[in-house]
Design a protein around this motif. Structure first.
Motif, PDB file in Angstrom:
ATOM      1  N   VAL A 128      -7.430   3.682  -6.647  1.00 51.84           N
ATOM      2  CA  VAL A 128      -7.698   2.255  -6.491  1.00 51.84           C
ATOM      3  C   VAL A 128      -7.082   1.868  -5.154  1.00 51.84           C
ATOM      4  CG1 VAL A 128      -7.372  -0.039  -7.443  1.00 51.84           C
ATOM      5  CG2 VAL A 128      -7.619   1.923  -8.986  1.00 51.84           C
ATOM      6  N   ALA A 129      -7.906   1.364  -4.243  1.00 54.78           N
ATOM      7  CA  ALA A 129      -7.436   1.224  -2.870  1.00 54.78           C
ATOM      8  C   ALA A 129      -8.013  -0.007  -2.184  1.00 54.78           C
ATOM      9  CB  ALA A 129      -7.817   2.472  -2.069  1.00 54.78           C
ATOM     10  N   VAL A 130      -7.343  -0.396  -1.106  1.00 56.86           N
ATOM     11  CA  VAL A 130      -7.865  -1.399  -0.184  1.00 56.86           C
ATOM     12  C   VAL A 130      -8.466  -0.634   0.983  1.00 56.86           C
ATOM     13  CG1 VAL A 130      -7.312  -3.345   1.320  1.00 56.86           C
ATOM     14  CG2 VAL A 130      -6.121  -3.083  -0.861  1.00 56.86           C
ATOM     15  N   CYS A 131      -9.729  -0.909   1.286  1.00 57.14           N
ATOM     16  CA  CYS A 131     -10.419  -0.167   2.339  1.00 57.14           C
ATOM     17  C   CYS A 131     -10.728  -1.092   3.514  1.00 57.14           C
ATOM     18  CB  CYS A 131     -11.717   0.437   1.803  1.00 57.14           C
ATOM     19  SG  CYS A 131     -11.465   1.705   0.534  1.00 57.14           S
TER      20      CYS A 131
ATOM     21  N   ALA B   9     -11.173   3.367   6.255  1.00 62.44           N
ATOM     22  CA  ALA B   9      -9.821   3.839   5.947  1.00 62.44           C
ATOM     23  C   ALA B   9      -9.389   3.165   4.651  1.00 62.44           C
ATOM     24  CB  ALA B   9      -8.859   3.491   7.077  1.00 62.44           C
ATOM     25  N   CYS B  10      -9.045   3.960   3.650  1.00 64.76           N
ATOM     26  CA  CYS B  10      -8.692   3.428   2.328  1.00 64.76           C
ATOM     27  C   CYS B  10      -7.248   3.777   1.992  1.00 64.76           C
ATOM     28  CB  CYS B  10      -9.629   3.993   1.251  1.00 64.76           C
ATOM     29  SG  CYS B  10     -11.372   3.548   1.506  1.00 64.76           S
ATOM     30  N   TYR B  11      -6.475   2.765   1.605  1.00 59.51           N
ATOM     31  CA  TYR B  11      -5.050   2.916   1.318  1.00 59.51           C
ATOM     32  C   TYR B  11      -4.806   2.714  -0.177  1.00 59.51           C
ATOM     33  CZ  TYR B  11      -4.815   2.498   6.356  1.00 59.51           C
ATOM     34  OH  TYR B  11      -5.010   2.692   7.707  1.00 59.51           O
ATOM     35  N   GLU B  12      -4.256   3.717  -0.810  1.00 56.78           N
ATOM     36  CA  GLU B  12      -4.086   3.702  -2.268  1.00 56.78           C
ATOM     37  C   GLU B  12      -3.090   2.651  -2.725  1.00 56.78           C
ATOM     38  OE1 GLU B  12      -2.438   6.656  -5.775  1.00 56.78           O
ATOM     39  OE2 GLU B  12      -3.401   7.546  -4.031  1.00 56.78           O
TER      40      GLU B  12
ATOM     41  N   LEU C  94       0.818  -1.198   0.000  1.00 53.15           N
ATOM     42  CA  LEU C  94       0.000   0.000   0.000  1.00 53.15           C
ATOM     43  C   LEU C  94       0.856   1.254   0.000  1.00 53.15           C
ATOM     44  CD1 LEU C  94      -2.660  -1.126   2.643  1.00 53.15           C
ATOM     45  CD2 LEU C  94      -2.704  -1.409   0.167  1.00 53.15           C
ATOM     46  N   ALA C  95       0.418   2.255  -0.759  1.00 51.12           N
ATOM     47  CA  ALA C  95       1.140   3.516  -0.821  1.00 51.12           C
ATOM     48  C   ALA C  95       0.848   4.317   0.442  1.00 51.12           C
ATOM     49  CB  ALA C  95       0.711   4.293  -2.059  1.00 51.12           C
TER      50      ALA C  95
ATOM     51  N   ARG D 209     -12.044   3.208  -6.066  1.00 51.27           N
ATOM     52  CA  ARG D 209     -12.411   1.907  -6.656  1.00 51.27           C
ATOM     53  C   ARG D 209     -11.692   0.836  -5.854  1.00 51.27           C
ATOM     54  NH1 ARG D 209     -13.212  -2.576  -8.836  1.00 51.27           N
ATOM     55  NH2 ARG D 209     -13.867  -2.906 -10.997  1.00 51.27           N
ATOM     56  N   LEU D 210     -12.445  -0.134  -5.304  1.00 52.57           N
ATOM     57  CA  LEU D 210     -11.818  -1.170  -4.487  1.00 52.57           C
ATOM     58  C   LEU D 210     -10.871  -2.026  -5.323  1.00 52.57           C
ATOM     59  CD1 LEU D 210     -14.757  -2.362  -2.212  1.00 52.57           C
ATOM     60  CD2 LEU D 210     -12.842  -0.887  -1.600  1.00 52.57           C
ATOM     61  N   HIS D 211      -9.679  -2.222  -4.797  1.00 55.20           N
ATOM     62  CA  HIS D 211      -8.641  -2.973  -5.500  1.00 55.20           C
ATOM     63  C   HIS D 211      -8.929  -4.473  -5.464  1.00 55.20           C
ATOM     64  CE1 HIS D 211      -4.656  -4.247  -6.786  1.00 55.20           C
ATOM     65  NE2 HIS D 211      -4.594  -5.031  -5.732  1.00 55.20           N
TER      66      HIS D 211
END
Length: 224
Positions: A97-100, A84-87, A18-19, A43-45
């Motif tokens: 595009v992230a993992v939330c 919480a969303c991580y790009e 994750l960035a 957008r969910l990864h």
């Protein structure tokens, strides 16, 4: 406390790298895999939900609006919850595009395990086992004969492509498209986004018979 930290560490190890960019806030859902958090469209990864306009059924089974149903189910679970969303990256539309996460829960994983989305293996293998679980227990849409979102989009593109061929003036196959930011870009056959690009003449988009014609009209060639 130690158990909680160990659980979080395992979740992070299972997730993609994750960035540093992250957003946090109440979630407002656009459809089954797209949401807005703190003003950022996300957008969910690694997952793919059925399209909002998609219908299920056929082969003797009554058709029904499964896309709208999935959106409703996701909203019932997560609308307004602080996520919480991580790009991971940015897509071609500029979306994050992230993992939330909802607390320690990976939202994408929960949706796939619940049969509300599919693992998008083109971009990630993280949720393959979760989709296998959903298929085993026939969770959500799994087991209903639902068409995969990718197949649905492909069939929509094929139908639209037929319309494009009719609408294009003879010999004029270059597509002059206007982006959401108003940039005028043209696509030639063989480029990456040519088949997916639709021409809406009522919005000022048009067909060109040559690249020189497009450039002279103020349009720039697409990068790919």
């Amino acid at each position: 406390m130690l158990r909680t930290l160990k659980t979080l560490a395992l979740c992070l190890l299972a997730a993609p790298v994750l960035a540093a960019t992250a957003v946090e806030g109440p979630a407002h859902w656009v459809d089954g895999d797209t949401l807005v958090v703190a003003g950022e469209r996300v957008r969910l990864h690694g997952i793919d939900a059925v399209e909002a306009q998609q219908h299920c059924g056929g082969d003797g089974v009554p058709t029904w609006a499964c896309g709208a149903w999935v959106t409703g189910e996701v909203r019932a679970r997560y609308e307004g919850r602080v996520l919480a969303c991580y790009e991971v990256e940015r897509d071609r539309y500029g979306r994050m595009v992230a993992v939330c996460y909802d607390g320690e829960q990976d939202v994408g994983r929960a949706l796939v395990r619940g049969g509300l989305a599919f693992a998008m293996t083109r971009y990630s293998d993280n949720y393959v086992q979760d989709e296998r679980y959903a298929r085993r227990v026939k969770a959500g849409l799994i087991g209903t004969g639902v068409q995969s979102p990718a197949d649905f989009r492909a069939s929509e593109r094929r139908a639209a492509a037929k319309w494009d061929l009719v609408a294009a003036p003879e010999g004029c196959v270059i597509k002059g498209n206007i982006s959401g930011k108003g940039k005028r870009i043209y696509h030639v056959p063989g480029q990456r986004w040519y088949d997916e690009t639709r021409i809406a003449t009522d919005k000022g988009e048009r067909w060109f018979c040559s690249e020189s014609e497009a450039r002279n009209a103020g349009w720039s060639r697409a990068g790919r």
